[in-house]
Design an enzyme around this catalytic site. Structure first.
Site, short mmCIF file in Angstrom:
data_model
loop_
_atom_site.label_atom_id
_atom_site.label_comp_id
_atom_site.label_asym_id
_atom_site.label_seq_id
_atom_site.Cartn_x
_atom_site.Cartn_y
_atom_site.Cartn_z
N ASP A 186 0.82 -1.20 0.00
CA ASP A 186 0.00 0.00 0.00
C ASP A 186 0.86 1.26 0.00
O ASP A 186 0.59 2.23 -0.73
CB ASP A 186 -0.92 -0.02 1.22
CG ASP A 186 -2.27 0.63 0.95
OD1 ASP A 186 -2.62 0.78 -0.24
OD2 ASP A 186 -2.97 0.98 1.91
N ASP A 265 -9.12 -2.11 2.28
CA ASP A 265 -8.90 -1.50 3.59
C ASP A 265 -9.95 -1.94 4.60
O ASP A 265 -9.82 -1.63 5.80
CB ASP A 265 -8.90 0.02 3.46
CG ASP A 265 -7.79 0.51 2.53
OD1 ASP A 265 -6.71 -0.11 2.52
OD2 ASP A 265 -8.02 1.50 1.79
#
Length: 371
Positions: A186, A265
């Protein structure tokens, strides 16, 4: 860097709704995964079992995700209609998976008669199940026509629930490997991809709109009502809320902009929550007094993980407001969820048990190797 007073924007309707929705989805996904495991154990149904990731599979997820990200970055316009079609099919299945337990509950509560009326794909459907399937198809069809953000969120949430229930982690060891790799994944794709590819690949892919195959077909056939069908679609790979939701104002390029949070997420932390919830459940079953599930007994890790997720999510949104730039949410979510579980279980002398995991359930299609 923006002044700290701008953190008051976190109290606007859009970020508050985003935070509450994300917490509810992660928490609900973990409980759906636990209940799904119970259903499979009760029914001994091996045809719809979950997959438990081993170490090599966990390590491959960031690699495959990176390849998928690059493919969509360079070839999105070429494959967008194919992706839309695949997403529509997956969304129907996910919606059915999410709502079918409620149908079973309602039937049992009211003693409703529900005879089998049809058979499809080697499965028999009752009248109520067929009605639910029709409603799922109708919901996806409405999304294809309108592209409305509420429907987009509904489909995304259902995909998250289904993923967490069907893809599981065996222990904290594999979970930590996966989370740490995705932590680095990420950060790289949000902060550093522009250095290598000339653009923020993660943001570019997340904000791209797919061509609507329904509009393409309607246009080629000159069907009436073409103007009612949206040309572009936001794929349900994220949940979104308008920055001006309920008249609120959140800093952005325009009032019509959306605040967003990627499904990953929510889904990735949900896998950790599902793991510790299963551990909590097993500990309760092993307790001498099943009704004694107080935190001082060392159970209920799910609450620590959920609280950590909430803290990490607020920190990610706060950082986005202060820096006025996209933030890799897992940068904040991984330490805030995995950290408390490791520290608290170590303090309670349960880390080894969590680290190694328990014997996999016989009803799961496991692909476990020695880790």
């Amino acid at each position: 860097m923006e002044p700290l007073w701008k953190l008051v924007f976190l109290m606007e309707p859009a970020p508050v709704t985003l935070i509450l929705t994300a917490i509810a989805v992660t928490f609900g996904s973990a409980f759906r995964a636990l209940n799904y495991g119970k259903e499979m154990e009760k029914n001994r149904d091996l045809s719809e079992a979950s997959i438990t990731l081993d170490r090599s599979q966990a390590l491959m997820i960031p690699v495959m995700s990176s390849l998928s990200l690059l493919t969509m970055f360079y070839l999105f316009s070429s494959v967008s209609q194919l992706l839309t079609g695949f997403t529509a099919i997956a969304s129907v299945s996910s919606l059915y998976f999410v709502f079918s337990p409620y149908i079973v509950h309602v039937k049992s509560q009211f003693g409703l008669s529900d005879p089998f009326v049809s058979r499809c794909c080697s499965k028999s459907f009752t009248r109520i199940q067929a009605l639910l399937l029709f409603l799922c198809f109708s919901t996806v069809a409405a999304w294809l026509v309108s592209g409305h953000w509420i429907l987009n969120n509904l489909l995304g949430i259902s995909l998250c629930f289904a993923f967490v229930s069907h893809v599981r982690l065996p222990n904290i060891k594999v979970c930590a490997m996966l989370l740490i790799c995705l932590f680095a994944y990420d950060i790289f794709w949000v902060f550093y991809s522009e250095w290598f590819f000339g653009a923020n690949v993660m943001v570019a892919v997340a904000t791209q709109q797919a061509s609507n195959p329904v509009h393409t077909v309607a246009n080629s056939l000159s069907l009436p009502g073409l103007q009612l069908i949206t040309k572009k679609l936001e794929l349900p790979v994220k949940i979104v809320f308008p920055r001006n939701l309920l008249g609120g104002i959140v800093p952005g390029n325009a009032a019509s902009d959306f605040m967003m949070l990627g499904l990953g997420d929510m889904a990735i932390p949900s896998m950790l929550l599902a793991l510790v919830l299963c551990f909590d459940h097993r500990k309760v079953k092993e307790a001498a007094n099943p009704l004694d599930i107080s935190p001082q007994k060392g159970y209920k890790y799910i609450w620590y993980a959920t609280f950590g997720y909430a803290v990490g999510l607020v920190a990610a949104l706060a950082a986005g407001i202060l820096t006025r730039s996209p933030q890799p949410a897992l940068l904040y979510l991984v330490p805030s969820t995995l950290g408390p579980i490791v520290v608290i279980s170590w303090a309670r002398k349960e880390l080894k048990e969590l680290w190694e995991g328990s014997t996999p359930n016989v009803t799961e299609k496991t692909h476990l190797t020695e880790v």
